[in-house]
Scaffold this motif. Structure first.
Motif, PDB file in Angstrom:
ATOM      1  N   TYR A 107      21.596 -27.277 -14.005  1.00  0.00           N
ATOM      2  CA  TYR A 107      22.545 -26.703 -14.739  1.00  0.00           C
ATOM      3  C   TYR A 107      23.847 -27.259 -14.318  1.00  0.00           C
ATOM      4  O   TYR A 107      24.349 -26.664 -13.142  1.00  0.00           O
ATOM      5  CB  TYR A 107      22.502 -25.160 -15.107  1.00  0.00           C
ATOM      6  CG  TYR A 107      23.682 -24.834 -16.116  1.00  0.00           C
ATOM      7  CD1 TYR A 107      23.384 -24.762 -17.330  1.00  0.00           C
ATOM      8  CD2 TYR A 107      24.810 -24.059 -15.424  1.00  0.00           C
ATOM      9  CE1 TYR A 107      24.416 -24.054 -18.130  1.00  0.00           C
ATOM     10  CE2 TYR A 107      25.872 -23.707 -16.420  1.00  0.00           C
ATOM     11  CZ  TYR A 107      25.572 -24.015 -17.671  1.00  0.00           C
ATOM     12  OH  TYR A 107      26.571 -23.316 -18.606  1.00  0.00           O
ATOM     13  N   ASP A 108      24.482 -28.178 -14.690  1.00  0.00           N
ATOM     14  CA  ASP A 108      25.708 -28.777 -14.240  1.00  0.00           C
ATOM     15  C   ASP A 108      25.601 -29.230 -12.733  1.00  0.00           C
ATOM     16  O   ASP A 108      26.463 -28.748 -11.904  1.00  0.00           O
ATOM     17  CB  ASP A 108      26.911 -27.989 -14.636  1.00  0.00           C
ATOM     18  CG  ASP A 108      27.361 -27.930 -16.055  1.00  0.00           C
ATOM     19  OD1 ASP A 108      26.747 -28.875 -16.759  1.00  0.00           O
ATOM     20  OD2 ASP A 108      27.863 -26.988 -16.403  1.00  0.00           O
ATOM     21  N   GLY A 109      24.255 -29.579 -12.320  1.00  0.00           N
ATOM     22  CA  GLY A 109      24.260 -29.998 -10.826  1.00  0.00           C
ATOM     23  C   GLY A 109      23.881 -28.715  -9.981  1.00  0.00           C
ATOM     24  O   GLY A 109      23.607 -28.862  -8.780  1.00  0.00           O
ATOM     25  N   GLN A 110      23.676 -27.761 -10.415  1.00  0.00           N
ATOM     26  CA  GLN A 110      23.076 -26.445  -9.854  1.00  0.00           C
ATOM     27  C   GLN A 110      22.013 -26.025  -9.970  1.00  0.00           C
ATOM     28  O   GLN A 110      21.337 -25.996 -11.300  1.00  0.00           O
ATOM     29  CB  GLN A 110      24.141 -25.312  -9.868  1.00  0.00           C
ATOM     30  CG  GLN A 110      25.659 -25.604  -9.627  1.00  0.00           C
ATOM     31  CD  GLN A 110      26.472 -24.325  -9.748  1.00  0.00           C
ATOM     32  OE1 GLN A 110      26.348 -23.699 -10.688  1.00  0.00           O
ATOM     33  NE2 GLN A 110      27.731 -24.091  -8.925  1.00  0.00           N
ATOM     34  N   GLU A 111      21.353 -25.305  -9.375  1.00  0.00           N
ATOM     35  CA  GLU A 111      19.857 -24.779  -9.504  1.00  0.00           C
ATOM     36  C   GLU A 111      20.131 -23.475 -10.167  1.00  0.00           C
ATOM     37  O   GLU A 111      20.705 -22.486  -9.424  1.00  0.00           O
ATOM     38  CB  GLU A 111      19.033 -24.474  -8.290  1.00  0.00           C
ATOM     39  CG  GLU A 111      18.459 -25.901  -7.651  1.00  0.00           C
ATOM     40  CD  GLU A 111      17.706 -25.561  -6.444  1.00  0.00           C
ATOM     41  OE1 GLU A 111      17.574 -24.434  -6.036  1.00  0.00           O
ATOM     42  OE2 GLU A 111      17.140 -26.393  -6.071  1.00  0.00           O
ATOM     43  N   ARG A 112      19.649 -23.158 -11.384  1.00  0.00           N
ATOM     44  CA  ARG A 112      19.957 -21.824 -12.043  1.00  0.00           C
ATOM     45  C   ARG A 112      18.529 -21.526 -12.724  1.00  0.00           C
ATOM     46  O   ARG A 112      17.831 -22.410 -13.167  1.00  0.00           O
ATOM     47  CB  ARG A 112      20.880 -22.178 -13.192  1.00  0.00           C
ATOM     48  CG  ARG A 112      22.442 -22.420 -12.531  1.00  0.00           C
ATOM     49  CD  ARG A 112      23.139 -21.058 -12.045  1.00  0.00           C
ATOM     50  NE  ARG A 112      23.539 -20.002 -12.898  1.00  0.00           N
ATOM     51  CZ  ARG A 112      24.443 -20.050 -13.581  1.00  0.00           C
ATOM     52  NH1 ARG A 112      25.428 -21.066 -13.538  1.00  0.00           N
ATOM     53  NH2 ARG A 112      24.572 -19.045 -14.403  1.00  0.00           N
ATOM     54  N   ALA A 113      18.414 -20.137 -12.861  1.00  0.00           N
ATOM     55  CA  ALA A 113      17.327 -19.639 -13.384  1.00  0.00           C
ATOM     56  C   ALA A 113      17.464 -19.079 -14.832  1.00  0.00           C
ATOM     57  O   ALA A 113      18.617 -18.876 -15.318  1.00  0.00           O
ATOM     58  CB  ALA A 113      16.577 -18.454 -12.514  1.00  0.00           C
ATOM     59  N   ALA A 114      16.498 -19.291 -15.702  1.00  0.00           N
ATOM     60  CA  ALA A 114      16.814 -18.983 -17.164  1.00  0.00           C
ATOM     61  C   ALA A 114      15.656 -18.102 -17.471  1.00  0.00           C
ATOM     62  O   ALA A 114      14.531 -18.676 -17.426  1.00  0.00           O
ATOM     63  CB  ALA A 114      17.039 -20.218 -17.761  1.00  0.00           C
ATOM     64  N   LEU A 115      15.791 -17.211 -18.370  1.00  0.00           N
ATOM     65  CA  LEU A 115      14.614 -16.426 -18.975  1.00  0.00           C
ATOM     66  C   LEU A 115      14.265 -17.218 -20.225  1.00  0.00           C
ATOM     67  O   LEU A 115      15.200 -17.917 -21.078  1.00  0.00           O
ATOM     68  CB  LEU A 115      15.350 -14.996 -19.531  1.00  0.00           C
ATOM     69  CG  LEU A 115      14.347 -14.261 -20.321  1.00  0.00           C
ATOM     70  CD1 LEU A 115      13.380 -13.690 -19.226  1.00  0.00           C
ATOM     71  CD2 LEU A 115      15.073 -13.044 -20.922  1.00  0.00           C
ATOM     72  N   VAL A 116      13.018 -17.039 -20.364  1.00  0.00           N
ATOM     73  CA  VAL A 116      12.394 -17.832 -21.531  1.00  0.00           C
ATOM     74  C   VAL A 116      12.407 -16.813 -22.515  1.00  0.00           C
ATOM     75  O   VAL A 116      11.611 -15.839 -22.581  1.00  0.00           O
ATOM     76  CB  VAL A 116      10.771 -18.352 -21.275  1.00  0.00           C
ATOM     77  CG1 VAL A 116      10.346 -18.837 -22.555  1.00  0.00           C
ATOM     78  CG2 VAL A 116      10.755 -19.168 -20.228  1.00  0.00           C
ATOM     79  N   ARG A 117      13.299 -17.181 -23.769  1.00  0.00           N
ATOM     80  CA  ARG A 117      13.410 -16.037 -24.766  1.00  0.00           C
ATOM     81  C   ARG A 117      11.965 -16.445 -25.781  1.00  0.00           C
ATOM     82  O   ARG A 117      11.368 -15.308 -26.510  1.00  0.00           O
ATOM     83  CB  ARG A 117      14.622 -16.278 -25.576  1.00  0.00           C
ATOM     84  CG  ARG A 117      15.830 -15.892 -24.633  1.00  0.00           C
ATOM     85  CD  ARG A 117      15.794 -14.375 -24.395  1.00  0.00           C
ATOM     86  NE  ARG A 117      15.995 -13.738 -25.951  1.00  0.00           N
ATOM     87  CZ  ARG A 117      16.832 -13.409 -26.485  1.00  0.00           C
ATOM     88  NH1 ARG A 117      18.205 -13.676 -26.056  1.00  0.00           N
ATOM     89  NH2 ARG A 117      16.872 -12.700 -27.501  1.00  0.00           N
ATOM     90  N   ASP A 118      11.811 -17.609 -26.028  1.00  0.00           N
ATOM     91  CA  ASP A 118      10.519 -18.048 -27.027  1.00  0.00           C
ATOM     92  C   ASP A 118      10.386 -19.454 -26.536  1.00  0.00           C
ATOM     93  O   ASP A 118      11.029 -20.013 -25.824  1.00  0.00           O
ATOM     94  CB  ASP A 118      10.857 -17.515 -28.460  1.00  0.00           C
ATOM     95  CG  ASP A 118      12.085 -18.378 -28.923  1.00  0.00           C
ATOM     96  OD1 ASP A 118      12.486 -19.682 -28.696  1.00  0.00           O
ATOM     97  OD2 ASP A 118      12.989 -17.490 -29.464  1.00  0.00           O
ATOM     98  N   GLU A 119       9.649 -20.006 -27.330  1.00  0.00           N
ATOM     99  CA  GLU A 119       9.070 -21.412 -27.171  1.00  0.00           C
ATOM    100  C   GLU A 119      10.365 -22.443 -27.449  1.00  0.00           C
ATOM    101  O   GLU A 119      10.167 -23.542 -26.898  1.00  0.00           O
ATOM    102  CB  GLU A 119       7.794 -21.902 -27.812  1.00  0.00           C
ATOM    103  CG  GLU A 119       8.149 -21.780 -29.558  1.00  0.00           C
ATOM    104  CD  GLU A 119       7.030 -22.241 -30.038  1.00  0.00           C
ATOM    105  OE1 GLU A 119       7.042 -22.298 -31.414  1.00  0.00           O
ATOM    106  OE2 GLU A 119       5.783 -22.415 -29.747  1.00  0.00           O
ATOM    107  N   ASN A 120      11.374 -21.984 -27.953  1.00  0.00           N
ATOM    108  CA  ASN A 120      12.631 -22.721 -28.226  1.00  0.00           C
ATOM    109  C   ASN A 120      13.771 -22.532 -27.476  1.00  0.00           C
ATOM    110  O   ASN A 120      14.567 -23.438 -27.485  1.00  0.00           O
ATOM    111  CB  ASN A 120      12.804 -22.761 -29.752  1.00  0.00           C
ATOM    112  CG  ASN A 120      11.516 -23.127 -30.493  1.00  0.00           C
ATOM    113  OD1 ASN A 120      11.026 -24.193 -30.141  1.00  0.00           O
ATOM    114  ND2 ASN A 120      11.184 -22.510 -31.747  1.00  0.00           N
TER     115      ASN A 120
END
Length: 320
Positions: A8-21
């Motif tokens: 994410y903009d050159g940084q390692e970021r975690a993200a929650l999977v809300r749904d398949e999209n």
């Protein structure tokens, strides 16, 4: 709950999977490793920490994939402090194969191969009572974090390799806390990429055959996993599927319990350094190699299990 790790903009970021999209960005610097380490230090569940750090920013999941911004679901800031390992002969396989294997177990021990003896040990003692230690599994080392390829990235094959083949497997992810106690972060589906021609030539070369790249993810499941997990492996060549086969994993399809495999991995002090990240492959029962598939440069390996969300896809690249 499942999360991914992205660029994410050159940084390692975690993200929650809300749904398949849809992904929801987690407002925390340091990626999945930093997030998990924070939860461990605070003695807080990772799930609760994530829920408290969710941002309002939603991301298009497919757009992240198309742009090649998926990263391995967890990485260590220093790859030398990430241990990649695995266990073999841990799965029962299909119903017919299981029946055949159990029939062979009635033979005298001196008529069995070493592999069948190891399998028998798992059948008889791989799922002990909670207060007891079960039989040891086959164990191998693959390398450090430098061999992990992101979902969607190429899987390199060294020029000296005899073969390159997929192994669809359940993967456990762990961080050692400040007391050097392993803390399970979660599970993913993975491709424990191996050289099966080298392994078949002489079983003492198994260790050599495992020193290859691998991939896992893209999603890391933080909650309990199903006992019975179904998936499919595929090879895509020039846009067409040339081979596909279902695979089974999860404890219902294994000769060892997850806890027993964890015990026999982390009982060694040399594998118990505070802060280290461990990625452990739990074994497989399905290989394209067993069906005579010969991998070619440019082939795409797809490993999919609906319980773990998006497909794990990697292109094979042979070094010249």
């Amino acid at each position: 709950m499942k999360i991914v790790q992205i660029d994410y903009d050159g940084q390692e970021r975690a993200a929650l999977v809300r749904d398949e999209n849809t992904l929801q960005l987690i407002d925390f610097q340091g990626g999945t490793y930093g997030l998990a380490l924070c939860a461990i230090d605070k003695k807080e569940s990772l799930k609760d920490l994530i829920l408290s750090c969710l941002s309002d920013e939603l991301l298009d999941y497919q757009d992240i994939i198309n742009k090649g911004h998926l990263l391995p679901p967890i990485t260590h800031p220093d790859p030398s402090h990430c241990v990649i390992s695995g266990t073999g002969l841990t799965h029962l396989g299909s119903a017919s194969a299981r029946s055949e294997m159990h029939a062979k177990l009635s033979n005298h021990d001196d008529q069995m191969t070493d592999s069948m003896k190891m399998f028998k040990l798992g059948v008889e003692g791989g799922k002990p009572e909670s207060s007891k230690v079960g039989s040891q599994p086959e164990w191998f080392y693959k390398g450090n974090g430098s061999i992990v390829c992101a979902p969607g990235a190429e899987l390199p094959v060294p020029s000296f390799a005899e073969d390159a083949g997929e192994e669809p497997e359940l993967v456990g992810v762990y961080i050692l806390n400040q007391d050097s106690k392993p803390m399970r972060v979660g599970f993913a589906i993975g491709n424990e990429f191996s050289d099966h021609v080298t392994e078949r030539s002489n079983y003492l070369w198994l260790a050599h055959s495992k020193l290859r790249s691998c991939s896992f993810g893209p999603e890391l499941m933080l909650t309990d996993i199903p006992q019975d997990i179904e998936g499919e492996s595929r090879f895509v060549r020039n846009g067409s599927v040339i081979w596909n086969k279902a695979f089974l994993t999860g404890e219902a399809n294994m000769t060892h319990s997850i806890s027993n495999l964890e015990h026999h991995h982390f009982k060694y002090t040399q594998l118990s350094h505070a802060g280290d990240l461990h990625i452990h492959f739990f074994g497989t029962a399905t290989l394209s190699f067993a069906d005579g598939v010969v991998v070619e440069d440019g082939d795409i390996i797809e490993i999919e299990a609906s319980a773990f969300g998006k497909v794990l896809s990697n292109k094979v690249r042979f070094d010249s």
